[in-house]
Every structure is written in C-alpha cells, then in structure tokens.
Enzyme design. Structure first.
Site, PDB file in Angstrom:
ATOM      1  N   CYS A  99       0.810  -1.219   0.000  1.00 27.03           N
ATOM      2  CA  CYS A  99       0.000   0.000   0.000  1.00 27.03           C
ATOM      3  C   CYS A  99       0.849   1.277   0.000  1.00 27.03           C
ATOM      4  CB  CYS A  99      -1.002  -0.026   1.140  1.00 27.03           C
ATOM      5  SG  CYS A  99      -2.398   1.074   0.826  1.00 27.03           S
ATOM      6  N   ARG A 133     -12.061   7.154  -1.639  1.00 30.67           N
ATOM      7  CA  ARG A 133     -10.988   6.201  -1.360  1.00 30.67           C
ATOM      8  C   ARG A 133     -11.430   4.839  -1.882  1.00 30.67           C
ATOM      9  NH1 ARG A 133      -7.161   7.845   2.050  1.00 30.67           N
ATOM     10  NH2 ARG A 133      -6.501   5.714   2.489  1.00 30.67           N
ATOM     11  N   HIS A 201      -3.728  -5.326   1.976  1.00 30.39           N
ATOM     12  CA  HIS A 201      -3.433  -5.438   3.404  1.00 30.39           C
ATOM     13  C   HIS A 201      -4.163  -6.677   3.903  1.00 30.39           C
ATOM     14  CE1 HIS A 201      -1.933  -1.380   4.193  1.00 30.39           C
ATOM     15  NE2 HIS A 201      -2.880  -0.910   3.422  1.00 30.39           N
TER      16      HIS A 201
HETATM   17  N1  GLN Z   1      -1.739   6.896   2.247  1.00 28.90           N
HETATM   18  C1  GLN Z   1      -1.927   6.084   1.090  1.00 28.90           C
HETATM   19  C2  GLN Z   1      -3.252   6.301   0.394  1.00 28.90           C
HETATM   20  O1  GLN Z   1      -4.226   6.640   1.003  1.00 28.90           O
HETATM   21  C3  GLN Z   1      -1.726   4.625   1.466  1.00 28.90           C
HETATM   22  C4  GLN Z   1      -2.718   4.139   2.480  1.00 28.90           C
HETATM   23  C5  GLN Z   1      -2.406   2.821   3.067  1.00 28.90           C
HETATM   24  O2  GLN Z   1      -1.248   2.405   3.208  1.00 28.90           O
HETATM   25  N2  GLN Z   1      -3.456   2.129   3.470  1.00 28.90           N
HETATM   26  O3  GLN Z   1      -3.346   6.139  -0.795  1.00 28.90           O
END
Ligand code: GLN
Length: 248
Positions: A99, A133, A201
């Site tokens: 990620c 997101r 994840h």
């Molecule tokens: N900060 C990054 C995003 O939002 C990665 C997030 C994460 O590692 N879950 O894209």
C-alpha cells in the site's frame, strides 16, 4: 535448530511508522512459517536516519501508512535508502511493499500540489485524484515463477492514491473483486522479478500463507517451492474466509 545457511534475514523498513492494518502480522507469519520448517529468522528494523546494508538481508519489507507518515518516510527513504534498495533489487533480493510502501516504490505520489517522492525502483506513479478512497475486500489472480497455475490472493484495500504502471511494468495480478491499482485498470500491484508491490493489506500474508511461502523460497533463492506444512488448517480457513469476504 536452523540449518546453517538457512536463515531468512528480513529488513523491516520503518516498522514504527509504516505499519497500518497489522503489517506486523505479516512479519510474524513469516517468522512462524520459517520456525516450523527449521529455517532461522532474523528481523532488523531500519527507520528514519538508519542506513541499510543491501547485502545483509534477503527480504526487505515496507508496510502501509497514512499520507502523513508516508511523507515522513519518503525523504529519508530517497536520501538514505534508495541506493541500497536499488542494489538489493539488482542483486535479486526480495522486496515486498504494501500500500503506502508500494506507492513509495514508484517515482512519486502526487497529492494536489504536493508531490511525495519515491525511490523509482519500479516505473509507476501514484496520484490522489478526485473520487472516493478505494476501500474494501479484494481478490486478485496471480501467476508467480516457480508455482504452477494461477492462484488467488485475497485481502483488504484502503487507499486514496491511484497507481499507474509504466508501459514496461507487469502488474502483480488481475482483479477478480475490488478496486486494485486505479479502480478501473483491472490490475493490481506490480511485480518486477523479486520486487513486489501490492495494495493488499489484511494482513496479506496470514490470509495467503501460500504467498508467504513463495516469498520465503524466493528470498532464500531456493531451487524448488517449500513443501507444504503438515497442518495449515487455520491458514486455509483464513484464506477461505478472506476469499468469501471478497466474494470469490
Ligand atoms: N496513504 C496512502 C493512500 O491513502 C496509502 C494508504 C495505506 O497504506 N493504506 O493512498
């Protein structure tokens, strides 16, 4: 007792900052699966300000993080660890980045006017675009060297960034369910030889023990895949549950 020469030496990059969604669980699973096979396991943390010796580790692990933690790590990663990680990859050492860590493998992560630099180990760019997101359970289909046929990786994704691969790069897998790199490309992650980046994840490895075994074998440069463990009932159940959650 570990056999001589059979110790998995892991460098955990920024474990204090890049550890969202139980990235430590990934390292624990590696440790357990090595121990059950009589393979030694060592983990060395390298955080802000620490130098990294590319020849001292078989596997480099970089977890996920919030944008603000990524920013903290990015400059240090580029200034202090970029060369070592390029050297490690060139030498066939394994790198797994999840990620936020995956995003930092590329050239940059653009958030509006701000650009977080990456180490440019893989030709990819990440952009925080308008839109929600990308969150949810995810399953992808992958083919990996040394393993027969296609396998499923199941996990969970939560990222604002959309990641675009350069023309020469190959994704880690094809999205079966979920969003993947951009929410539209149909692809997830990246793999260039022994360097793997993914948005999964979950934590990734406890839900996909077969992939952890592939990673161990790859990092140790074994000629053949690791033989299965006698009792993987819990790991199989975790994998099945992650697949069910993703609807695959
Ligand atoms: N900060 C990054 C995003 O939002 C990665 C997030 C994460 O590692 N879950 O894209």
């Amino acid at each position: 007792m570990a056999e001589p020469g059979r110790t998995l030496r892991v460098c955990a990059l920024y474990p204090d900052l890049m550890n969202i969604y139980a990235d430590r669980g990934n390292l624990l699973l590696l440790e357990r699966r090595c121990a059950w096979r009589g393979i030694g396991f060592e983990v060395t943390a390298a955080s802000l300000g620490d130098e990294v010796d590319p020849s001292a580790h078989d596997l480099f692990y970089l977890g996920g993080g919030q944008d603000r933690d990524q920013k903290l790590c990015a400059v240090d990663l580029v200034e202090r660890k970029r060369e070592a990680l390029h050297a490690a990859a060139a030498d066939g050492r394994a790198i797994l980045a999840v990620c936020g860590g995956y995003q930092l493998l590329g050239h940059s992560y653009q958030l509006g006017a701000e650009e977080i630099p990456g180490i440019g180990l893989v030709d990819l760019r990440t952009v925080r675009e308008d839109g929600p997101r990308l969150i949810g359970n995810v399953a992808i289909e992958v083919e990996l060297p040394g393993l027969d046929g296609r396998r499923v990786l199941a996990g969970f994704e939560n990222h604002g960034g959309r990641t675009y691969l350069g023309d020469g790069e190959v994704p880690l897998g094809r999205v079966l369910r979920g969003h993947g790199n951009t929410g539209a490309s149909g692809f997830e992650g990246v793999r260039r030889g022994t360097v793997v980046g993914t948005y999964l994840h979950g934590p990734l490895l406890p839900k996909n023990a077969w992939f952890a075994d592939w990673l161990i074998a790859t990092a140790l440069r074994l000629d053949a895949p690791l033989s299965p463990l006698p009792d993987d009932a819990l790991e199989d159940a975790a994998h099945a549950s992650a697949r069910r959650a993703a609807g695959v």
